[in-house]
Every structure is written in structure tokens, then in C-alpha cells.
Motif scaffolding. Structure first.
Motif, short mmCIF file in Angstrom:
data_model
loop_
_atom_site.label_atom_id
_atom_site.label_comp_id
_atom_site.label_asym_id
_atom_site.label_seq_id
_atom_site.Cartn_x
_atom_site.Cartn_y
_atom_site.Cartn_z
N THR A 137 -23.26 45.47 8.44
CA THR A 137 -22.54 45.53 9.72
C THR A 137 -23.07 46.65 10.60
N LEU A 138 -23.23 47.84 10.03
CA LEU A 138 -23.68 48.99 10.80
C LEU A 138 -25.14 48.89 11.22
N VAL A 139 -25.99 48.42 10.31
CA VAL A 139 -27.41 48.30 10.63
C VAL A 139 -27.64 47.23 11.69
N THR A 140 -26.97 46.10 11.54
CA THR A 140 -27.09 45.02 12.51
C THR A 140 -26.65 45.49 13.89
N ALA A 141 -25.54 46.23 13.95
CA ALA A 141 -25.04 46.74 15.23
C ALA A 141 -26.01 47.75 15.83
N ALA A 142 -26.58 48.61 14.99
CA ALA A 142 -27.52 49.63 15.48
C ALA A 142 -28.76 48.99 16.08
N LEU A 143 -29.31 48.01 15.40
CA LEU A 143 -30.52 47.35 15.88
C LEU A 143 -30.24 46.48 17.10
N ALA A 159 -32.48 54.36 16.44
CA ALA A 159 -31.26 53.60 16.19
C ALA A 159 -30.79 53.82 14.76
N LEU A 160 -31.72 53.80 13.81
CA LEU A 160 -31.38 54.03 12.42
C LEU A 160 -31.02 55.50 12.18
N PHE A 161 -31.76 56.40 12.81
CA PHE A 161 -31.48 57.83 12.69
C PHE A 161 -30.06 58.14 13.14
N ASP A 162 -29.67 57.61 14.30
CA ASP A 162 -28.34 57.88 14.84
C ASP A 162 -27.24 57.23 14.01
N ALA A 163 -27.51 56.03 13.50
CA ALA A 163 -26.51 55.35 12.67
C ALA A 163 -26.25 56.12 11.38
N ILE A 164 -27.32 56.62 10.77
CA ILE A 164 -27.18 57.36 9.51
C ILE A 164 -26.59 58.74 9.76
N THR A 165 -26.91 59.35 10.89
CA THR A 165 -26.31 60.63 11.23
C THR A 165 -24.80 60.50 11.39
N GLU A 166 -24.38 59.39 11.99
CA GLU A 166 -22.94 59.14 12.19
C GLU A 166 -22.26 58.72 10.89
N HIS A 167 -23.01 58.03 10.04
CA HIS A 167 -22.46 57.54 8.77
C HIS A 167 -23.38 57.99 7.63
N PRO A 168 -23.29 59.25 7.17
CA PRO A 168 -24.22 59.81 6.19
C PRO A 168 -24.38 58.99 4.91
N ASN A 192 -32.00 64.80 6.18
CA ASN A 192 -31.15 65.47 7.16
C ASN A 192 -29.66 65.18 6.97
N THR A 193 -29.34 64.36 5.98
CA THR A 193 -27.93 64.06 5.73
C THR A 193 -27.49 64.72 4.45
N ARG A 194 -27.03 63.95 3.52
CA ARG A 194 -26.42 64.52 2.32
C ARG A 194 -27.45 65.10 1.36
N THR A 195 -27.17 66.29 0.85
CA THR A 195 -27.95 66.89 -0.21
C THR A 195 -27.00 67.30 -1.31
N GLU A 196 -27.52 67.53 -2.49
CA GLU A 196 -26.68 67.88 -3.62
C GLU A 196 -25.87 69.13 -3.32
#
Length: 230
Positions: free
Chosen positions: A69-75, A96-105, A163-167
Motif C-alpha cells: 500500500t505504501l510503496v504503491t502510493a509513493a510511486l 519517493a522511496l526515501f521519503d516513504a521509508i523516512t516517514e515509515h522506518p 538512515n533509519t533504524r539501527t540496533e
């Protein structure tokens, strides 16, 4: 004249597939995959697990649906813009993918799993198709299309994941960026200048860099290199 039961109307709305996926995304954004449990979902939707399974499937199916859902919307958001060049289209998809993942880590991990485990899935096919068409337009020889597209996709996912989640971060992927950069700069500054001249030289650039611009620099380096393959 028959009237609708308000409770039935609310129940039908709550139990729609779209509403279930939307709620799952809310839980994922708030606490990562660990927070998106069947119990949490049924409590939030005031329903039973059977109803969720009937409309979406298993928990893994729901995670896949949320990702798609999120990837389809981003593209789709950027597909209406006519790119001025193949490089610009690749940049558009990447951002588009960078911003989607930044918003949803949490999306970073799910996307990587899709590319590795479900190369035939809608998510992987959609990303590769958008990127792959531009690889050809760049003049990359057909025999190198797969390698070229894979390089771009793997860079995009890898760079964004970094740039998102790290341990050790919070479940939703948030962290204190300034504190992390401070600690890194301090550690690099303590390195021996003769043994690590490069690391000491770039210490001052740590705080000045912008993650998004650094990401785009990588895209530019790769696309420039691909144009030389022809």
C-alpha cells in the motif's frame, strides 16, 4: 421503510480491508513490527482475529499488504510528473522511496525482504520496472540491464536503511541524530592523524552533511557510471 443499524454500518466500515491495513500501518508507525500484533489490531478495531484473517490473511500477509500500500502510493504520487531525463526519473523514484521509508522506518526492513524473498511480488516488480526502464534509456547495453537496475535498487534500499533504524534505536526507528553525530565526530577526532588521515580530515563534515543530499549524490554517481557502460 427499512433503516440501517448504525452499529452495523460502523462495524462494516471498521472491518473493511482498507481500514484494517490503515490501522496496521498506524501501529507499525507507532512501534515497529513488534507493536503490530493480532491482539493490538483486534483491540484497536474492536473485532475478532477471524474477521481480520478473512479479509486480509495472516499477520505476514498483512505486513505485505501494508508494505504494498505504501510503496504503491509513493510511486504513484510521482508517476504523473513527466521526467525531463532518465536520470531525473531515477532520482524521482529514489526520493519517493526515501521519503516513504523516512516517514515509515519499519518499511526499510520489509522492502528488503520483498526484494530478496519475493522478486515476483508486486512491490519488487513495481520498483524494478520503474528503475529498469530508465536504465535502458540511459544507454546501458541490454546484457547489463539487470545488473544495473539491481545496483540502483540495492543502493536505494541500503542507503535509506542506514538512515533509519539501527540496533539500539527505539522500535519506531527514531533516534537522536545530533547525539549520534556528536559521538561519531568525537571518536573520529581521537583517531591517530597519521594512521587515519582521511577520517580526521572529514570530521568537520559530519554535522554539515544532509542525509537526503548525500543520498542523491550516491544516485548521481551511480547513474553517471551507468551511462559509461554503453
Amino acid at each position: 421503510m427499512a433503516t440501517r443499524n448504525p452499529r452495523s454500518e460502523r462495524r462494516n466500515q471498521v472491518l473493511s480491508r482498507e481500514r484494517i491495513i490503515e490501522t496496521a500501518i498506524e501501529l507499525l508507525d507507532a512501534g515497529g513490527e513488534a507493536a503490530m500484533t493480532t491482539r493490538a489490531l483486534t483491540e484497536r478495531l474492536s473485532t475478532g482475529s477471524g474477521a481480520i484473517y478473512y479479509r486480509v490473511g495472516s499477520r505476514d500477509d498483512l505486513l505485505d499488504a501494508a508494505t504494498e500500500t505504501l510503496v504503491t502510493a509513493a510511486l504513484a504520487t510521482d508517476s504523473v510528473v513527466v521526467p525531463s531525463s532518465p536520470e531525473e526519473e531515477i532520482r524521482t523514484v529514489a526520493l519517493a522511496l526515501f521519503d516513504a521509508i523516512t516517514e515509515h522506518p519499519w518499511l526499510a526492513t520489509r522492502l528488503t525482504r520483498h526484494v530478496v524473498r519475493k522478486p515476483f511480488g508486486t512491490v519488487t516488480v513495481g520498483i524494478f520496472e520503474r528503475i529498469g526502464r530508465q536504465v535502458g534509456a540511459l544507454g546501458v547495453p541490454r546484457a547489463s540491464w539487470f545488473d544495473a537496475a539491481s545496483t540502483l535498487v540495492h543502493y536505494i534500499l541500503g542507503a535509506v536503511s542506514q538512515n533509519t533504524r539501527t540496533e539500539g534505536d527505539t522500535p519506531d526507528g527514531s533516534h537522536d541524530r545530533d547525539a549520534f553525530l556528536d559521538a561519531t565526530a568525537e571518536a573520529w577526532q581521537d583517531l591517530d592523524a597519521e594512521d587515519h588521515p582521511f577520517m580526521r580530515a572529514v570530521v568537520s563534515q559530519i554535522h554539515a552533511h544532509d542525509d537526503r543530499e548525500q543520498f542523491l549524490t550516491g544516485i548521481a554517481v551511480i547513474t553517471d557510471g551507468l551511462t559509461r557502460l554503453g
